[in-house]
Design a protein around this motif. Structure first.
Motif, PDB file in Angstrom:
ATOM      1  N   TRP A  15       0.747  -1.258   0.043  1.00  0.00           N
ATOM      2  CA  TRP A  15      -0.164   0.000   0.019  1.00  0.00           C
ATOM      3  C   TRP A  15       0.840   1.198  -0.022  1.00  0.00           C
ATOM      4  O   TRP A  15       0.532   1.832  -0.826  1.00  0.00           O
ATOM      5  CB  TRP A  15      -0.949   0.044   1.183  1.00  0.00           C
ATOM      6  N   LEU A  18      -3.644   8.307   5.342  1.00  0.00           N
ATOM      7  CA  LEU A  18      -5.049   8.337   5.626  1.00  0.00           C
ATOM      8  C   LEU A  18      -5.674   9.521   5.946  1.00  0.00           C
ATOM      9  O   LEU A  18      -6.811   9.909   5.457  1.00  0.00           O
ATOM     10  CB  LEU A  18      -5.476   7.018   6.436  1.00  0.00           C
ATOM     11  N   ARG A  33     -11.927  10.252   2.088  1.00  0.00           N
ATOM     12  CA  ARG A  33     -12.363   8.957   1.727  1.00  0.00           C
ATOM     13  C   ARG A  33     -12.768   8.612   0.546  1.00  0.00           C
ATOM     14  O   ARG A  33     -12.588   7.240   0.142  1.00  0.00           O
ATOM     15  CB  ARG A  33     -13.697   8.549   3.026  1.00  0.00           C
ATOM     16  N   LEU A  59      -9.499   7.976  -0.846  1.00  0.00           N
ATOM     17  CA  LEU A  59      -8.714   6.674  -0.479  1.00  0.00           C
ATOM     18  C   LEU A  59      -9.365   5.472  -0.956  1.00  0.00           C
ATOM     19  O   LEU A  59      -8.863   4.642  -1.539  1.00  0.00           O
ATOM     20  CB  LEU A  59      -8.676   6.824   1.082  1.00  0.00           C
ATOM     21  N   ASP A  60     -10.824   5.666  -1.272  1.00  0.00           N
ATOM     22  CA  ASP A  60     -11.288   4.557  -1.790  1.00  0.00           C
ATOM     23  C   ASP A  60     -11.309   4.211  -3.275  1.00  0.00           C
ATOM     24  O   ASP A  60     -11.142   2.874  -3.659  1.00  0.00           O
ATOM     25  CB  ASP A  60     -12.963   4.691  -1.706  1.00  0.00           C
ATOM     26  N   HIS A 108      -7.810   2.569  -3.384  1.00  0.00           N
ATOM     27  CA  HIS A 108      -7.789   1.406  -2.965  1.00  0.00           C
ATOM     28  C   HIS A 108      -8.285   0.389  -3.963  1.00  0.00           C
ATOM     29  O   HIS A 108      -8.052  -0.746  -4.363  1.00  0.00           O
ATOM     30  CB  HIS A 108      -8.520   1.033  -1.705  1.00  0.00           C
ATOM     31  N   ASN A 119      -3.844  -2.584   8.796  1.00  0.00           N
ATOM     32  CA  ASN A 119      -4.939  -1.764   9.330  1.00  0.00           C
ATOM     33  C   ASN A 119      -6.477  -2.206   8.667  1.00  0.00           C
ATOM     34  O   ASN A 119      -6.310  -2.732   7.335  1.00  0.00           O
ATOM     35  CB  ASN A 119      -4.819  -0.248   9.180  1.00  0.00           C
ATOM     36  N   SER A 120      -7.704  -1.861   8.860  1.00  0.00           N
ATOM     37  CA  SER A 120      -8.718  -2.251   8.207  1.00  0.00           C
ATOM     38  C   SER A 120      -9.113  -1.564   7.012  1.00  0.00           C
ATOM     39  O   SER A 120      -9.958  -2.200   6.510  1.00  0.00           O
ATOM     40  CB  SER A 120      -9.860  -2.459   9.496  1.00  0.00           C
ATOM     41  N   PHE A 121      -8.499  -0.403   6.598  1.00  0.00           N
ATOM     42  CA  PHE A 121      -8.890   0.104   5.717  1.00  0.00           C
ATOM     43  C   PHE A 121      -8.299  -0.567   4.673  1.00  0.00           C
ATOM     44  O   PHE A 121      -8.998  -0.869   3.311  1.00  0.00           O
ATOM     45  CB  PHE A 121      -8.354   1.695   5.750  1.00  0.00           C
ATOM     46  N   TRP A 152     -11.224   7.040  13.479  1.00  0.00           N
ATOM     47  CA  TRP A 152     -12.013   8.230  12.484  1.00  0.00           C
ATOM     48  C   TRP A 152     -13.031   8.851  13.226  1.00  0.00           C
ATOM     49  O   TRP A 152     -13.519   8.516  14.163  1.00  0.00           O
ATOM     50  CB  TRP A 152     -13.137   7.049  11.807  1.00  0.00           C
ATOM     51  N   ARG A 165     -13.346  11.708   8.705  1.00  0.00           N
ATOM     52  CA  ARG A 165     -11.918  11.653   8.235  1.00  0.00           C
ATOM     53  C   ARG A 165     -11.118  10.685   9.319  1.00  0.00           C
ATOM     54  O   ARG A 165     -11.588  10.737  10.592  1.00  0.00           O
ATOM     55  CB  ARG A 165     -11.052  12.949   7.959  1.00  0.00           C
ATOM     56  N   PHE A 166     -10.093   9.965   8.618  1.00  0.00           N
ATOM     57  CA  PHE A 166      -9.070   9.323   9.604  1.00  0.00           C
ATOM     58  C   PHE A 166      -8.449  10.261  10.092  1.00  0.00           C
ATOM     59  O   PHE A 166      -7.893  11.358   9.743  1.00  0.00           O
ATOM     60  CB  PHE A 166      -8.344   8.417   8.515  1.00  0.00           C
TER      61      PHE A 166
END
Length: 223
Positions: free
Chosen positions: A21, A65, A70, A73-74, A77, A114-116, A137, A141-142
């Motif tokens: 990542w 993050l 988001r 980031l999504d 990802h 991490n879970s993201f 969060w 936002r993170f």
């Protein structure tokens, strides 16, 4: 019913999603290569050596993050999953997961990553339950910090037991408990379950597994 737990990086994946990542963000120009590439490798080397400072690593790994929405980031990802992660998922890993799901085992991925990063990967395997380090969060936002205990070394036991309790289970609820991992960092949880399995293990774990008579398997596709 059986309990089946999987480590993710270098176990179900033929690589490390955390490391990849950061490398992916460097390739996108999101992170500065000169600053972050050496640091990313340094943390990865400490992880393999068993000397990782998990809190220093999380400060490094979660900071990006917090700097982006988001939505951004999504989108990154989705590209990351397609370009970096799916090529690291071999048919033997998918088949092993499917076998345990089909037999009705309570199944989870247990990872320090991490879970993201790992949530979409767990869904790619069809695994409903994910026990991972949780990025905090706030206000949409993170924050760049973890929430709760990191899912690392002994922390994996703490997090697994809290998850089981939330479902109304404990270790004695199962006819057997299995954990698949590649890393000596996972010896605390491997030593707790009834059926530990070393998967393409590092040298330290291989030696320990052989001394204890644990199964040693490979999920890598033959070249």
């Amino acid at each position: 019913m059986k309990l089946v737990l999987f480590d993710l990086d270098n176990t179900l994946l033929a690589g490390d999603s955390d490391f990849e990542w950061a490398q992916f963000l460097i390739s996108k120009g999101v992170l500065d290569a000169e600053v972050h590439e050496a640091r990313n490798q340094e943390f990865y080397d400490h992880y393999k050596a068993g000397t990782l400072d998990i809190h220093a690593f999380l400060d490094f790994q979660l900071a990006p993050l917090a700097r982006h929405s988001r939505e951004e980031l999504d989108a990154w990802h989705r590209e990351f999953l397609a370009s970096r992660i799916r090529p690291m998922i071999g048919a033997p890993a998918r088949a092993l997961v499917r076998r345990h799901l089909d037999e009705g085992a309570l199944t989870a991925i247990v990872t320090a990553t991490n879970s993201f990063v790992t949530g979409p990967i767990a869904r790619e395997f069809g695994i409903e339950h994910l026990i991972a380090t949780i990025p905090a969060w706030e206000n949409g936002r993170f924050t760049g910090k973890p929430r709760g205990a990191p899912s690392f070394k002994e922390g994996k036991i703490e997090r697994v037991e809290a998850w089981l309790e939330s479902l109304g289970y404990w270790w004695g609820s199962f006819e057997s408990s299995h954990f698949y991992s590649d890393s000596h960092n996972d010896l605390p949880l491997l030593s707790l379950v009834s059926d530990p399995v070393a998967v393409d293990p590092d040298d330290t774990l291989r030696q320990h597994a052989q001394a204890q008579g644990w199964p040693v398997i490979s999920l890598r596709n033959p070249q």
